[in-house]
Write an enzyme that holds these catalytic residues in place. Sequence first.
Site, PDB file in Angstrom:
ATOM      1  N   HIS A  99      12.841 -13.916 -17.474  1.00  0.00           N
ATOM      2  CA  HIS A  99      13.241 -15.104 -18.232  1.00  0.00           C
ATOM      3  C   HIS A  99      12.626 -15.105 -19.622  1.00  0.00           C
ATOM      4  O   HIS A  99      11.404 -15.105 -19.769  1.00  0.00           O
ATOM      5  CB  HIS A  99      12.828 -16.368 -17.471  1.00  0.00           C
ATOM      6  CG  HIS A  99      13.404 -17.628 -18.045  1.00  0.00           C
ATOM      7  ND1 HIS A  99      14.655 -18.093 -17.701  1.00  0.00           N
ATOM      8  CD2 HIS A  99      12.920 -18.483 -18.970  1.00  0.00           C
ATOM      9  CE1 HIS A  99      14.910 -19.199 -18.383  1.00  0.00           C
ATOM     10  NE2 HIS A  99      13.872 -19.461 -19.168  1.00  0.00           N
ATOM     11  N   ASP A 175      20.210  -9.061 -30.625  1.00  0.00           N
ATOM     12  CA  ASP A 175      19.281  -9.149 -29.498  1.00  0.00           C
ATOM     13  C   ASP A 175      18.164  -8.135 -29.689  1.00  0.00           C
ATOM     14  O   ASP A 175      18.400  -6.933 -29.618  1.00  0.00           O
ATOM     15  CB  ASP A 175      20.039  -8.868 -28.197  1.00  0.00           C
ATOM     16  CG  ASP A 175      19.258  -9.323 -26.971  1.00  0.00           C
ATOM     17  OD1 ASP A 175      18.008  -9.375 -27.045  1.00  0.00           O
ATOM     18  OD2 ASP A 175      19.883  -9.612 -25.948  1.00  0.00           O
ATOM     19  N   ARG A 177      15.188  -8.086 -27.944  1.00  0.00           N
ATOM     20  CA  ARG A 177      14.207  -8.203 -26.868  1.00  0.00           C
ATOM     21  C   ARG A 177      13.907  -6.848 -26.242  1.00  0.00           C
ATOM     22  O   ARG A 177      14.740  -5.966 -26.207  1.00  0.00           O
ATOM     23  CB  ARG A 177      14.741  -9.148 -25.784  1.00  0.00           C
ATOM     24  CG  ARG A 177      14.842 -10.573 -26.260  1.00  0.00           C
ATOM     25  CD  ARG A 177      15.485 -11.454 -25.233  1.00  0.00           C
ATOM     26  NE  ARG A 177      16.888 -11.130 -25.030  1.00  0.00           N
ATOM     27  CZ  ARG A 177      17.690 -11.800 -24.204  1.00  0.00           C
ATOM     28  NH1 ARG A 177      17.216 -12.791 -23.490  1.00  0.00           N
ATOM     29  NH2 ARG A 177      18.955 -11.465 -24.075  1.00  0.00           N
TER      30      ARG A 177
END
Length: 251
Positions: A99, A175, A177
């Site tokens: 998460h 993105d 991450r």
Amino acid sequence: MTQTKFDSKTISILEDKIQLIKTEKGAIYLVGPIQLPVNLYDKTVVFHWYCWLNCDEVTENFENIIHKLSSINLAEFQQSSVLAYGNFAYSEDAIIRMHSICHTGDIFGSKRCDCGYQLKQSMKKVVEHGNGAIFYLANHEGRGIGLFSKAMAYILQENGYDTVEANQALGFVDDSRNYNDAIHVLKALRSKPVTLITNNPKKLEALKKSGLPVSGREPLWGDVSEYNEKYLETKINRSGHMKEGDECCND
Ligand SMILES: [Zn+2]
């Protein structure tokens, strides 16, 4: 600065709860488990909480590490967590959730995204399954752009940009991450296969590439409202998320 002298009792209590995980760049120190009773949909559920920190110093001398960590201002940085449940290390079929931290969604319950809902639902799924873990990733705010930049991106979105356009206008890739640290920690906690709770095929790929035995993926949909409809649509159309029905969703 004078070095605090820790007494031997303090050191012996803590060193049993701190694990050194060597990485390509240095070390991750994992502290825990700590019993954490959590209010989950009005029931009290006890999770096993861990927290981890990256450090370039690699040592098994935990007194040095404890001293070093207590002398830097860790409150200025975010640290990541794991909430494990049940017999996470040895159960045959654990489910996990990676998460990404969402200050607005997880803490305030913002309806501009579905993060808060996904976090709570993932915790519920893990408890219902009997074992698993939530990895709460602290350097993933706004898909890795940070909170201040996320606020600027929201302003652009209030002026007609979609999620991807707003990030690109600010000079960010859609993105950014990275899951390497989380995967190191997962490997330290468990070696058997996991099922990943996600609607995002990129997360599934990152885990597979790390060599982890992934036994499957479990989708997580829900909480669509007038405030996040457009955001969820963008995730599906622009960020490669799977759609409900033809499998999955939006994290
Ligand atoms: Zn969010």
